[in-house]
Motif scaffolding. Structure first.
Motif, mmCIF file in Angstrom:
data_model
loop_
_atom_site.group_PDB
_atom_site.id
_atom_site.type_symbol
_atom_site.label_atom_id
_atom_site.label_comp_id
_atom_site.label_asym_id
_atom_site.label_seq_id
_atom_site.Cartn_x
_atom_site.Cartn_y
_atom_site.Cartn_z
ATOM 1 N N ASP A 199 0.563 -1.175 -0.036
ATOM 2 C CA ASP A 199 -0.735 0.325 0.145
ATOM 3 C C ASP A 199 0.686 1.105 -0.402
ATOM 4 O OD1 ASP A 199 0.698 -1.212 2.757
ATOM 5 O OD2 ASP A 199 -0.498 1.131 3.511
ATOM 6 N N VAL A 200 1.938 0.873 0.037
ATOM 7 C CA VAL A 200 3.194 2.119 0.055
ATOM 8 C C VAL A 200 2.759 2.847 -1.554
ATOM 9 C CG1 VAL A 200 5.484 1.028 -1.432
ATOM 10 C CG2 VAL A 200 5.849 3.428 0.494
ATOM 11 N N PHE A 201 1.942 2.507 -2.280
ATOM 12 C CA PHE A 201 2.038 2.864 -3.931
ATOM 13 C C PHE A 201 1.297 3.757 -3.564
ATOM 14 C CE2 PHE A 201 -1.259 3.137 -7.293
ATOM 15 C CZ PHE A 201 0.136 2.587 -8.289
ATOM 16 N N LEU A 202 0.016 3.911 -2.865
ATOM 17 C CA LEU A 202 -0.901 4.875 -2.299
ATOM 18 C C LEU A 202 -0.461 5.959 -1.584
ATOM 19 C CD1 LEU A 202 -4.282 5.489 -2.681
ATOM 20 C CD2 LEU A 202 -4.606 4.310 -0.258
ATOM 21 N N ILE A 203 0.487 5.713 -1.130
ATOM 22 C CA ILE A 203 1.000 6.969 -0.148
ATOM 23 C C ILE A 203 1.677 7.771 -1.090
ATOM 24 C CG2 ILE A 203 2.252 7.631 2.085
ATOM 25 C CD1 ILE A 203 -0.121 5.730 2.722
ATOM 26 N N VAL A 204 2.874 6.948 -2.080
ATOM 27 C CA VAL A 204 3.384 8.264 -2.905
ATOM 28 C C VAL A 204 2.742 7.967 -4.075
ATOM 29 C CG1 VAL A 204 5.444 6.733 -1.646
ATOM 30 C CG2 VAL A 204 4.851 6.066 -3.626
ATOM 31 N N TYR A 205 2.411 8.103 -4.510
ATOM 32 C CA TYR A 205 1.954 8.152 -5.578
ATOM 33 C C TYR A 205 1.933 9.315 -6.296
ATOM 34 C CZ TYR A 205 -1.761 7.324 -9.953
ATOM 35 O OH TYR A 205 -2.442 7.600 -10.847
ATOM 36 N N PRO A 206 1.384 10.355 -5.138
ATOM 37 C CA PRO A 206 1.427 11.681 -5.448
ATOM 38 C C PRO A 206 2.597 12.688 -6.027
ATOM 39 C CG PRO A 206 0.096 12.047 -3.675
ATOM 40 C CD PRO A 206 0.891 10.688 -3.913
ATOM 41 N N TYR A 207 3.703 11.756 -5.517
ATOM 42 C CA TYR A 207 5.197 12.665 -5.326
ATOM 43 C C TYR A 207 5.541 11.614 -6.393
ATOM 44 C CZ TYR A 207 3.558 13.199 -0.651
ATOM 45 O OH TYR A 207 3.221 13.873 0.024
ATOM 46 N N VAL A 208 5.064 10.859 -7.292
ATOM 47 C CA VAL A 208 5.678 10.161 -8.546
ATOM 48 C C VAL A 208 5.987 11.084 -10.109
ATOM 49 C CG1 VAL A 208 6.007 7.964 -9.608
ATOM 50 C CG2 VAL A 208 5.506 7.987 -7.288
ATOM 51 N N ILE A 336 -5.729 -9.242 8.908
ATOM 52 C CA ILE A 336 -6.830 -8.285 8.932
ATOM 53 C C ILE A 336 -6.119 -6.499 8.238
ATOM 54 C CG2 ILE A 336 -8.263 -6.411 10.625
ATOM 55 C CD1 ILE A 336 -7.679 -9.090 12.723
ATOM 56 N N ALA A 337 -4.695 -6.419 8.456
ATOM 57 C CA ALA A 337 -4.412 -5.506 8.018
ATOM 58 C C ALA A 337 -4.508 -5.275 6.262
ATOM 59 C CB ALA A 337 -3.354 -5.713 8.686
ATOM 60 N N ILE A 338 -3.804 -6.586 5.844
ATOM 61 C CA ILE A 338 -3.788 -6.693 4.389
ATOM 62 C C ILE A 338 -5.175 -6.755 4.127
ATOM 63 C CG2 ILE A 338 -3.285 -8.634 2.856
ATOM 64 C CD1 ILE A 338 -1.076 -7.552 3.178
ATOM 65 N N GLY A 339 -6.053 -6.955 4.755
ATOM 66 C CA GLY A 339 -7.675 -6.487 3.926
ATOM 67 C C GLY A 339 -7.682 -5.559 4.393
ATOM 68 N N PHE A 340 -7.645 -4.559 5.170
ATOM 69 C CA PHE A 340 -7.815 -3.885 5.670
ATOM 70 C C PHE A 340 -7.766 -2.524 4.569
ATOM 71 C CE2 PHE A 340 -6.568 0.949 6.771
ATOM 72 C CZ PHE A 340 -8.082 0.818 7.111
ATOM 73 N N PHE A 341 -6.314 -3.128 4.060
ATOM 74 C CA PHE A 341 -5.870 -2.341 2.850
ATOM 75 C C PHE A 341 -5.893 -2.268 1.196
ATOM 76 C CE2 PHE A 341 -1.657 -2.386 6.434
ATOM 77 C CZ PHE A 341 -1.911 -1.305 6.371
ATOM 78 N N TRP A 342 -6.077 -3.083 1.677
ATOM 79 C CA TRP A 342 -6.787 -4.537 -0.626
ATOM 80 C C TRP A 342 -8.230 -4.458 0.027
ATOM 81 C CZ3 TRP A 342 -10.037 -7.207 -3.063
ATOM 82 C CH2 TRP A 342 -9.769 -8.067 -4.107
ATOM 83 N N VAL A 343 -9.173 -4.337 1.000
ATOM 84 C CA VAL A 343 -10.082 -3.615 0.435
ATOM 85 C C VAL A 343 -10.748 -2.170 0.409
ATOM 86 C CG1 VAL A 343 -13.121 -3.541 1.325
ATOM 87 C CG2 VAL A 343 -11.306 -5.923 1.499
ATOM 88 N N THR A 344 -10.587 -1.903 1.947
ATOM 89 C CA THR A 344 -11.032 -0.370 1.590
ATOM 90 C C THR A 344 -9.796 1.040 0.685
ATOM 91 O OG1 THR A 344 -8.548 0.194 3.172
ATOM 92 C CG2 THR A 344 -10.653 -0.520 4.415
ATOM 93 N N PRO A 345 -9.377 0.466 -0.231
ATOM 94 C CA PRO A 345 -8.921 1.787 -1.322
ATOM 95 C C PRO A 345 -10.291 1.539 -2.483
ATOM 96 C CG PRO A 345 -7.326 0.334 -0.995
ATOM 97 C CD PRO A 345 -8.157 0.103 0.308
ATOM 98 N N TRP A 346 -10.602 -0.067 -2.343
ATOM 99 C CA TRP A 346 -11.796 -0.395 -3.281
ATOM 100 C C TRP A 346 -13.146 0.858 -2.772
ATOM 101 C CZ3 TRP A 346 -11.530 -1.773 -8.137
ATOM 102 C CH2 TRP A 346 -10.880 -2.846 -9.161
ATOM 103 N N LEU A 347 -13.697 0.363 -1.872
ATOM 104 C CA LEU A 347 -14.923 1.240 -1.104
ATOM 105 C C LEU A 347 -14.457 2.226 -1.540
ATOM 106 C CD1 LEU A 347 -14.983 -1.085 2.153
ATOM 107 C CD2 LEU A 347 -16.385 -1.210 0.018
ATOM 108 N N LEU A 348 -13.449 2.920 -0.725
ATOM 109 C CA LEU A 348 -13.387 4.931 -0.496
ATOM 110 C C LEU A 348 -13.303 5.036 -2.709
ATOM 111 C CD1 LEU A 348 -10.186 5.160 1.190
ATOM 112 C CD2 LEU A 348 -12.300 6.163 1.805
ATOM 113 N N TRP A 349 -12.785 4.216 -3.386
ATOM 114 C CA TRP A 349 -13.176 4.511 -4.697
ATOM 115 C C TRP A 349 -14.027 4.576 -4.951
ATOM 116 C CZ3 TRP A 349 -14.466 0.998 -9.010
ATOM 117 C CH2 TRP A 349 -14.632 1.544 -10.514
ATOM 118 N N MET A 350 -15.015 3.294 -4.621
ATOM 119 C CA MET A 350 -16.605 2.975 -5.091
ATOM 120 C C MET A 350 -17.236 4.095 -4.670
ATOM 121 S SD MET A 350 -17.729 -0.662 -4.917
ATOM 122 C CE MET A 350 -16.677 -1.456 -4.152
#
Lengths: 369, 375
Positions: A199-208, A336-350
């Motif tokens: 999920d580091v991808f999500l955090i650094v995305y705007p800087y890339v 649980i953490a992996i589930g959180f990092f995997w699922v919540t971005p999809w939910l937030l996107w929706m």
């Protein structure tokens, strides 16, 4: 963040960040963790876990690309509202910190058993955490550069590890379906744990500064999956499933079978070099935790946030390790953490899609248009 | 000034926590273990006698070895006792050879799982079985005063020459714990006070030694196990002008056994197709090997000889219910549903083995001692 002087991370640094955050202590026990439910089919479990992670990465990409010039801290409030947004960032920071802390705690018992038997845990942890924290608090550019520098050493190690130096017995890695499809499915869960940190991808995305961010993310996940697959194949092919299930750290037992002219104990040499990989992982995890905590408590001075993270990290890493208990707990909360990092971005996107929330286009997109 | 004080404080803390200081040990304070011998402890069936061998530099600049005999439950405990009794620290990072006394091996190697669980010890140590491990360390070899190193070299050279197999501690533990394959370990024989010889091998069933094979049987076993590039065979075959059959010495090059097991109505059927190229090293007969017919006849005779001897060996393995050929491992890999680890030994004992041998002469680099005397 939308000013002219925002920090810049290159595409190569993004690749290094993803690879080095994911690959850490999981590789010590991965072969046993997947072989326990899936037998030799653990290889397929690893492959499926890698594919699932690409789906997770797609979720991160879809969410981040809606707000290409904003950080998670900036746009989470727009999607969830201020209160929920801060809550989300707080949970995000705590999960990241927990995983970040569990990495050196999982690494220390191996180091202690193999090389530094007399060194107290506190003595090992304090300098390690302090160094990592000192890098992480300096922001994304310093973090990315340090990770990139260390990456040249660790990438070499990763490449060396996938070379079959000792001939493998293919009868040990056949048949892949001995435990059936159900066994392979069960093996995916511990496989997923080894991918924590993507999920580091999500955090650094705007800087890339590249338009091929998703492609780079997939390439990084591909390399990690290949690395995990090859090490698991070599370990099972050399040790056999039965011995792997009796061994605490199968990777170290496998490396203990190397006797090269250059260095007689490959397992010890590897352990020393791998500590740098662990440093990379901790640096990025602490950086994410600091960033998310700053978003969750914007009123707090940055120095106070740094201090809180340092104290929390040192206190939790230096507390005496109960390896068996921690392994059980870690496997649960990591999932649980992996589930959180995997699922919540999809939910937030929706949610952002339904609420029509969208950030400004990036300069690259504008120029492409 | 304040910054300097902070920096000085930081440097002091760093010096105190430098990890190397905690685990640093001077080399002269370490016992660099070169050999480990394991025998039963005569006075208690629950204890083992661990003989730990480590090199010493003697005052007159000679090199020697010290042997410590420690009775303990397992290796981990032996290490603790060793360090309590000695000023030196046990350093097992590069163990050369581990020798099991025959009685200890027959009792079983369950405690040896501890060995792989002690990470400081080397898994690449070579393994051998001797009548009594402790006696082996006391043989006065004329070439060296460091017998553990000498034994390691002897085993290594014998393997390179195709006279014995090479098995490390790591491989032994794998074969002892895996289903469907059993370990074979070279046997060292003390000939007299000054000589040791590699002679045959010990057969293991899971973690327990059950019997031995002779050197000739071991050569055939190595060929059938596909673990060695070249195996020397001495056979009595061919045509001769005297009553006894001539001795033929050959080297089997890249022996390839293809093992195809399958279970039919509860009966295990194993097809073993053995093929190899061979080099004729020595031939003691009147036949002229420049003639194709003569070499063909010799090849067929050698095939018959190997077929008979290999069948005899396989029958012996079946009777002992040991499977060093890894037939069970192959069955499990090819037909996992047919493989039952609980019933496999009995199935192997009752198995119908169909063996075939196919040889090809590569080079007749022969010393035909009778050829020059032909009329």
């Amino acid at each position: 963040m939308q000013n002219r002087h925002r920090p810049v991370v290159t595409g190569w640094q993004l690749f290094c960040l993803i690879v080095n955050t994911i690959v850490g202590t999981g590789v010590y026990t991965l072969a046993r963790d997947v072989a326990e439910p899936a037998g030799a089919g653990g290889l397929l479990s690893m492959l499926l876990a890698g594919i699932l992670m690409v789906v997770g990465l797609l979720g991160l990409h879809l969410l981040a690309s809606r707000f290409p010039r904003q950080t998670l801290n900036e746009y989470i409030g727009e999607i969830l509202g201020t209160f929920l947004g801060k809550g989300y960032l707080l949970v995000y920071a705590l999960f990241t910190l927990l995983i970040g802390v569990s990495v050196p705690r999982a690494h220390f018992p191996v180091v202690s058993a193999w090389a530094l038997g007399q060194t107290p845990q506190l003595v090992f942890m304090v300098p390690l955490v302090f160094v990592c924290w000192n890098v992480a608090r300096r922001g994304v550019v310093v973090t990315a550069r340090v990770v990139e520098m260390i990456n040249y050493l660790t990438l070499t190690l990763i490449i060396l590890l996938v070379i079959p130096v000792i001939p493998i017995d293919l009868d040990f890695v056949r048949p892949l379906f001995e435990k059936g499809v159900a066994g392979i499915a069960k093996g995916i869960l511990p496989g997923l744990y080894a991918f924590a940190g993507f999920d580091v991808f999500l955090i650094v995305y705007p800087y890339v500064r590249t338009r091929r961010k998703f492609g780079i993310g997939v390439a990084a996940l591909g390399l990690v999956t290949f690395f995990y697959l090859m090490t698991t194949l070599l370990i099972i092919g050399n040790l056999g499933i039965e011995l792997i299930l009796m061994t605490t750290w199968p990777l170290q037992s496998y490396l203990n079978r190397f006797a090269l002219e250059i260095f007689e104990r490959a397992d010890v040499v590897f352990l020393i070099a791998w500590t740098f990989q662990i440093i990379n992982t901790i640096v990025v995890m602490l950086y994410i935790a600091i960033t998310c905590l700053q978003g969750a408590f914007p009123c707090l001075n940055a120095s106070i946030v740094y201090f809180i993270v340092l104290i929390l990290a040192i206190a939790t890493t230096s507390y005496q390790t109960d390896y068996d208990f921690e392994t059980r707990v870690r496997s649960t909360y990591s999932l649980i953490a992996i589930g959180f990092f995997w699922v919540t971005p999809w939910l937030l996107w929706m949610v952002s899609l339904l609420r029509g929330k969208k950030g400004e286009s990036s300069s690259e997109e504008k120029s492409a248009a | 000034m304040k910054r300097r004080a902070q920096l000085s404080g930081l440097l002091l803390i760093i010096c105190l926590v430098l990890t190397a200081c905690w685990d640093q040990r001077p080399l002269e304070d370490m016992a660099l273990i070169a050999g480990i011998g394991i025998d039963p402890y005569p006075e208690s069936p629950n204890l083992m006698n661990f003989s730990l061998v480590y090199p010493l530099y003697l005052p007159d600049r000679r090199q020697g070895e010290k042997i410590e005999l420690i009775a303990a439950d397992n290796l981990g405990q032996a290490i603790t006792v060793f360090e309590r009794q000695n000023a030196r620290q046990f350093a097992g990072g590069k163990v050369r050879v581990v020798v099991f006394g025959e009685d200890a091996a027959r009792q079983g190697l369950e405690g040896l799982i501890d060995y792989v669980q002690v990470p400081t010890i080397d898994d690449t140590a070579l393994v051998a079985v001797a009548e009594r491990a402790y006696d082996l360390w006391n043989v006065q070899l004329p070439e060296t005063e460091r017998i553990a190193f000498q034994i390691q070299g002897m085993l290594r050279n014998a393997h390179r020459e195709g006279n014995t197999l090479r098995i490390t501690m790591g491989e032994l533990i794998t074969e002892a714990s895996a289903f469907g394959v059993d370990a074979v370990v070279p046997v060292l024989k003390v000939l007299d006070q000054w000589r040791i010889q590699v002679d045959g091998a010990a057969l293991f069933r899971d973690m327990q030694m059950v019997d031995t094979v002779t050197q000739d049987e071991l050569n055939l076993l190595m060929a059938l196990r596909n673990r060695i590039g070249e195996v020397s065979i001495v056979a009595n075959v061919g045509v001769s002008d005297i009553l006894c059959k001539p001795v033929v010495e050959i080297s089997l090059i890249a022996p390839k056994p293809r093992i195809k097991p399958r279970l039919e109505n509860g009966q295990l059927r194993v097809k073993v197709d053995f093929s190899a190229r061979y080099v004729l090293n020595s031939y003691d007969a009147i036949a002229d090997l420049t003639e194709p017919d003569a070499t063909d006849a010799l090849t067929r005779a050698l095939e018959s000889y190997l077929l008979i001897e290999m069948s005899r060996l396989v029958t012996k393995l079946q009777e002992l219910r040991v499977d060093p050929l890894g037939v069970g491992k192959t069955l499990r890999a090819q037909n996992p549903k047919q493989f039952d680890p609980m019933q496999y030994r009995e199935q192997w004992a009752q198995a119908q083995v169909d063996l075939s041998v196919d040889l090809h002469l590569t080079r007749a680099g022969t010393l035909n001692r009778n050829h020059s005397q032909r009329p």
